[in-house]
Design an enzyme around this catalytic site. Structure first.
Site, PDB file in Angstrom:
ATOM      1  CD1 TRP A 161       6.397   3.806   2.629  1.00 51.24           C
ATOM      2  CD2 TRP A 161       7.597   2.070   3.394  1.00 51.24           C
ATOM      3  NE1 TRP A 161       5.601   3.108   3.498  1.00 51.24           N
ATOM      4  CE2 TRP A 161       6.317   2.039   3.989  1.00 51.24           C
ATOM      5  CE3 TRP A 161       8.520   1.074   3.731  1.00 51.24           C
ATOM      6  CZ2 TRP A 161       5.943   1.056   4.897  1.00 51.24           C
ATOM      7  CZ3 TRP A 161       8.137   0.090   4.631  1.00 51.24           C
ATOM      8  CH2 TRP A 161       6.865   0.082   5.196  1.00 51.24           C
ATOM      9  CG  ASN A 162       7.004  -2.172   0.385  1.00 51.35           C
ATOM     10  OD1 ASN A 162       6.996  -1.533  -0.661  1.00 51.35           O
ATOM     11  ND2 ASN A 162       6.224  -3.215   0.583  1.00 51.35           N
ATOM     12  NE  ARG A 170       6.284  -4.882  -8.831  1.00 48.70           N
ATOM     13  CZ  ARG A 170       5.749  -5.737  -7.991  1.00 48.70           C
ATOM     14  NH1 ARG A 170       6.181  -6.978  -7.951  1.00 48.70           N
ATOM     15  NH2 ARG A 170       4.797  -5.370  -7.182  1.00 48.70           N
ATOM     16  CE  LYS A 185       4.174  10.229  -4.795  1.00 45.16           C
ATOM     17  NZ  LYS A 185       5.126   9.950  -3.709  1.00 45.16           N
ATOM     18  CB  ALA A 187       7.530   6.195  -0.920  1.00 44.46           C
ATOM     19  CE  LYS A 188       5.242  11.739   3.860  1.00 41.13           C
ATOM     20  NZ  LYS A 188       4.044  11.025   3.383  1.00 41.13           N
ATOM     21  CD  GLU A 261       0.867  -5.402  -9.088  1.00 39.29           C
ATOM     22  OE1 GLU A 261       0.626  -6.173  -8.149  1.00 39.29           O
ATOM     23  OE2 GLU A 261       0.903  -5.766 -10.268  1.00 39.29           O
ATOM     24  NE  ARG A 289      11.617 -10.848  -0.644  1.00 35.74           N
ATOM     25  CZ  ARG A 289      10.697 -10.552  -1.568  1.00 35.74           C
ATOM     26  NH1 ARG A 289       9.449 -10.952  -1.419  1.00 35.74           N
ATOM     27  NH2 ARG A 289      11.026  -9.875  -2.618  1.00 35.74           N
ATOM     28  CB  CYS A 295       2.339  -6.318  -0.995  1.00 34.13           C
ATOM     29  SG  CYS A 295       3.512  -6.716  -2.283  1.00 34.13           S
ATOM     30  CD  GLU A 392      -0.616  -4.915   3.620  1.00 34.26           C
ATOM     31  OE1 GLU A 392      -1.211  -3.828   3.501  1.00 34.26           O
ATOM     32  OE2 GLU A 392       0.111  -5.393   2.729  1.00 34.26           O
TER      33      GLU A 392
HETATM   34  P1  NAP Z   1       0.645   4.239   0.492  1.00 32.93           P
HETATM   35  O1  NAP Z   1       0.451   5.065   1.691  1.00 32.93           O
HETATM   36  O2  NAP Z   1      -0.549   3.851  -0.293  1.00 32.93           O
HETATM   37  O3  NAP Z   1       1.694   5.016  -0.420  1.00 32.93           O
HETATM   38  C1  NAP Z   1       2.152   4.508  -1.635  1.00 32.93           C
HETATM   39  C2  NAP Z   1       2.525   5.653  -2.554  1.00 32.93           C
HETATM   40  O4  NAP Z   1       1.351   6.427  -2.817  1.00 32.93           O
HETATM   41  C3  NAP Z   1       3.542   6.616  -1.969  1.00 32.93           C
HETATM   42  O5  NAP Z   1       4.368   7.086  -3.008  1.00 32.93           O
HETATM   43  C4  NAP Z   1       2.657   7.737  -1.446  1.00 32.93           C
HETATM   44  O6  NAP Z   1       3.333   8.967  -1.343  1.00 32.93           O
HETATM   45  C5  NAP Z   1       1.609   7.793  -2.535  1.00 32.93           C
HETATM   46  N1  NAP Z   1       0.354   8.435  -2.152  1.00 32.93           N
HETATM   47  C6  NAP Z   1      -0.247   8.460  -0.939  1.00 32.93           C
HETATM   48  N2  NAP Z   1      -1.404   9.144  -1.017  1.00 32.93           N
HETATM   49  C7  NAP Z   1      -1.533   9.574  -2.308  1.00 32.93           C
HETATM   50  C8  NAP Z   1      -2.510  10.333  -3.011  1.00 32.93           C
HETATM   51  N3  NAP Z   1      -3.615  10.809  -2.416  1.00 32.93           N
HETATM   52  N4  NAP Z   1      -2.309  10.590  -4.329  1.00 32.93           N
HETATM   53  C9  NAP Z   1      -1.220  10.126  -4.958  1.00 32.93           C
HETATM   54  N5  NAP Z   1      -0.251   9.406  -4.341  1.00 32.93           N
HETATM   55  C10 NAP Z   1      -0.414   9.112  -3.029  1.00 32.93           C
HETATM   56  O7  NAP Z   1       1.349   2.872   0.831  1.00 32.93           O
HETATM   57  P2  NAP Z   1       2.688   2.642   1.679  1.00 32.93           P
HETATM   58  O8  NAP Z   1       2.320   2.665   3.097  1.00 32.93           O
HETATM   59  O9  NAP Z   1       3.759   3.511   1.198  1.00 32.93           O
HETATM   60  O10 NAP Z   1       3.076   1.164   1.206  1.00 32.93           O
HETATM   61  C11 NAP Z   1       2.589   0.054   1.806  1.00 32.93           C
HETATM   62  C12 NAP Z   1       1.435  -0.565   1.036  1.00 32.93           C
HETATM   63  O11 NAP Z   1       1.851  -0.905  -0.280  1.00 32.93           O
HETATM   64  C13 NAP Z   1       0.984  -1.862   1.658  1.00 32.93           C
HETATM   65  O12 NAP Z   1      -0.413  -1.918   1.702  1.00 32.93           O
HETATM   66  C14 NAP Z   1       1.535  -2.923   0.711  1.00 32.93           C
HETATM   67  O13 NAP Z   1       0.832  -4.130   0.748  1.00 32.93           O
HETATM   68  C15 NAP Z   1       1.436  -2.232  -0.589  1.00 32.93           C
HETATM   69  N6  NAP Z   1       2.334  -2.848  -1.577  1.00 32.93           N
HETATM   70  C16 NAP Z   1       1.784  -3.587  -2.566  1.00 32.93           C
HETATM   71  C17 NAP Z   1       2.610  -4.222  -3.488  1.00 32.93           C
HETATM   72  C18 NAP Z   1       2.022  -5.049  -4.586  1.00 32.93           C
HETATM   73  O14 NAP Z   1       2.723  -5.304  -5.542  1.00 32.93           O
HETATM   74  N7  NAP Z   1       0.779  -5.484  -4.508  1.00 32.93           N
HETATM   75  C19 NAP Z   1       3.987  -4.097  -3.389  1.00 32.93           C
HETATM   76  C20 NAP Z   1       4.528  -3.334  -2.356  1.00 32.93           C
HETATM   77  C21 NAP Z   1       3.668  -2.707  -1.452  1.00 32.93           C
HETATM   78  P3  NAP Z   1       3.981   9.455   0.057  1.00 32.93           P
HETATM   79  O15 NAP Z   1       5.208   8.679   0.232  1.00 32.93           O
HETATM   80  O16 NAP Z   1       4.221  10.894  -0.154  1.00 32.93           O
HETATM   81  O17 NAP Z   1       2.943   9.183   1.112  1.00 32.93           O
END
Ligand code: NAP
Length: 488
Positions: A161-162, A170, A185, A187-188, A261, A289, A295, A392
């Site tokens: 979602w961020n 990308r 898919k 984020a919700k 990622e 930012r 991330c 984090e």
């Molecule tokens: P998240 O909880 O891992 O969720 C990311 C995505 O995965 C969402 O679409 C989520 O859906 C889905 N998801 C969750 N559980 C799943 C499962 N069991 N099976 C399939 N899909 C699943 O992460 P977040 O809290 O949204 O995002 C923050 C994290 O992303 C941070 O750790 C950040 O560092 C990382 N991030 C990394 C990068 C990079 O390029 N390295 C860039 C941006 C963010 P729902 O929305 O339905 O939960």
């Protein structure tokens, strides 16, 4: 639903259904998913909530379209991306408003993300016509070796979602350029930006079935069956390390090509020869930012002992002067966090550091108002065992610690399981190169607080994942190499 009329118009303009095989349709169960404004806690709208059967239908559409799409002329694939880039640019203001409404960041930041997101389409529009192979004489002189690049096949994309649009473009940009079809898919919490993007790609001429979008409140049960379906050939995930690890395990069943990622814990190093004015400006960008919900956000500041106090107090002064508020308001610098759970995580990490002796230089409390606000915070004298140095924080909190030697700075920076990005401030060229070579990260900002660029390879090492997005490396993630041994 108390949203002003321009906001309502923008929300109304987006498709709220699933996008499968070029058709907009409701989910099989007829259920919907609420989208909330994190600045007010109010519901903005509802979108379709996909069932596992909907997701399977999306993969079927991607799979049926793959053969034809792989042979679509590369120039035309590129031109679709170019048209989409131009449409995004022309509608940047509306798309930014939509993003701010569902995600919370300020309009200025949303506009910056729209530009960044669109750049991936511009870049990969140009890459689509540069997919090349090789022809070589075998070392024994008798045979010939031909290598060709072909699309990987149907891809599964899961985004956070961020950065609701850029994390999508990308992946979509290089996949379209390479000739892959996909199921996305989002984020919700932030489905609207992705649905708007699907509408733009449809308008730009992307054939039905190439991109399929499923919005869902049950990610695991909706995406799980697709990851284990032999029709999918690749999974690209952006999100937390915890979820990424589970998806890597699931991907083993079909031996999927995987790009991950994942999370970060970026160190920000300031040496005593650094330009402190520049370092403070860079720190503000690297930390603030996206309300710190990036991330790539600087998670911890390691500063040379002689300048640590001055740096911390200057950063505290600047962060303390930032205005919190709803991101749609003109003079606001910092929007809300995404939800209450995120605010609780930030609060817990700050309280843990305080309990272990950290000094609060500014902030360390929730903001006013109904939304999930948290005040920009600077903590000094943070103890090495504080959780905030390891986990984090994903919020507007800057913990500052000091170091007494270059080796100690590099050791502290590398003392984490993550390895996405680091920031280094020094005016000494030899030191800069030494430190860059010693850091265990996929990316480094040298005297600058931001690394993201569509023309550069973005990605991490260690628990921050593998694979690269952007740059000439980005399209390779969507291509297989085939070798033909030729007998003359
Ligand atoms: P998240 O909880 O891992 O969720 C990311 C995505 O995965 C969402 O679409 C989520 O859906 C889905 N998801 C969750 N559980 C799943 C499962 N069991 N099976 C399939 N899909 C699943 O992460 P977040 O809290 O949204 O995002 C923050 C994290 O992303 C941070 O750790 C950040 O560092 C990382 N991030 C990394 C990068 C990079 O390029 N390295 C860039 C941006 C963010 P729902 O929305 O339905 O939960």
């Amino acid at each position: 639903m108390a949203v002003a009329s321009q906001e309502q118009t923008v929300v109304d303009s987006v498709g709220k259904q699933l996008y499968i095989g070029g058709e907009w349709r409701d989910g099989a169960g007829g259920a919907t998913l609420e989208v909330e404004d994190p600045a007010t806690g109010e519901t903005l709208t509802e979108v379709a909530d996909a069932t596992p059967d909907d997701a399977v239908a999306a993969l079927a559409a991607a799979s049926e379209t793959q053969g034809e799409w792989a042979t679509h002329p590369p120039r035309e694939r590129g031109e679709i991306l170019r048209r989409a880039y131009e449409l995004i640019t022309a509608r940047a203001d509306d798309l930014a408003l939509l993003m701010t409404l569902e995600m919370g960041k300020t309009l200025k930041e949303s506009k910056a993300e729209i530009t960044y997101a669109s750049e991936f389409f511009r870049w990969f529009a140009e890459e689509a016509v540069r997919i090349e192979g090789r022809y070589a004489v075998a070392p024994n002189g008798a045979g010939r070796m031909l290598t060709m690049k072909q699309p990987v096949g149907p891809c599964l994309f899961i985004t956070p979602w961020n950065f609701p649009m850029a994390m999508g473009t990308r992946k979509i940009g290089p996949a379209v350029a390479a000739g892959c079809t996909m199921v996305m898919k989002p984020a919700k919490q932030t489905p609207l930006s992705m649905l708007a993007l699907a509408g733009i790609l449809e308008e730009a001429g992307l054939p039905g079935g190439v991109l399929n979008v499923v919005t869902s409140s049950a990610s695991g049960s909706v995406m799980g069956p697709l990851i284990e379906d032999p029709r999918a050939r690749k999974l690209s995930f952006t999100g937390s390390t915890e979820v990424g690890r589970k998806l890597i395990e699931q991907s083993a069943a079909q031996v999927l090509r995987v790009s991950m990622e994942l999370g970060g814990n970026a160190p920000f190093l300031i040496f005593d020869d650094a330009d402190l004015d520049d370092a403070v400006e860079g720190a503000l960008i690297a930390k603030m930012r996206n309300v710190g919900e990036a991330c790539t956000a600087a998670n911890r500041f390691h500063v040379a002992e002689p300048v640590a106090g001055e740096f911390a107090s200057r950063l505290a002064e600047r962060m303390g002067a930032m205005k919190l508020g709803r991101g749609t308001e003109e003079d606001v610098d910092v929007g809300p966090l995404i939800d209450e759970a995120q605010r609780e995580t930030v609060t817990d990490l700050v309280e843990d550091a305080r309990g272990k002796g950290a000094k609060v230089l500014v902030g360390a409390e929730p903001g006013d108002g109904r939304g999930y606000f948290y005040k920009p915070t600077v903590l000094g004298d943070v103890s090495p065992d504080a959780r905030i140095l390891r986990e984090e924080v994903f919020g507007p909190v800057a913990p500052v610690t000091s170091f007494d030697s270059e080796d100690a700075a590099v050791a502290a920076a590398n003392d984490t399981e993550y390895g996405l990005v680091a920031y280094v401030y020094t005016r000494d060229l030899k030191r800069a190169l030494r430190v860059c070579e010693g850091l265990q990260t996929g990316m480094i900002g040298l005297n600058q607080g931001m690394v993201s660029n569509a023309a550069a390879p973005f990605g991490g090492v260690k628990h921050s994942g593998y694979g690269r997005e952007g740059g000439s490396e980005g399209i390779e993630e969507y291509l297989e190499t085939k070798y033909v041994a030729v007998n003359l």
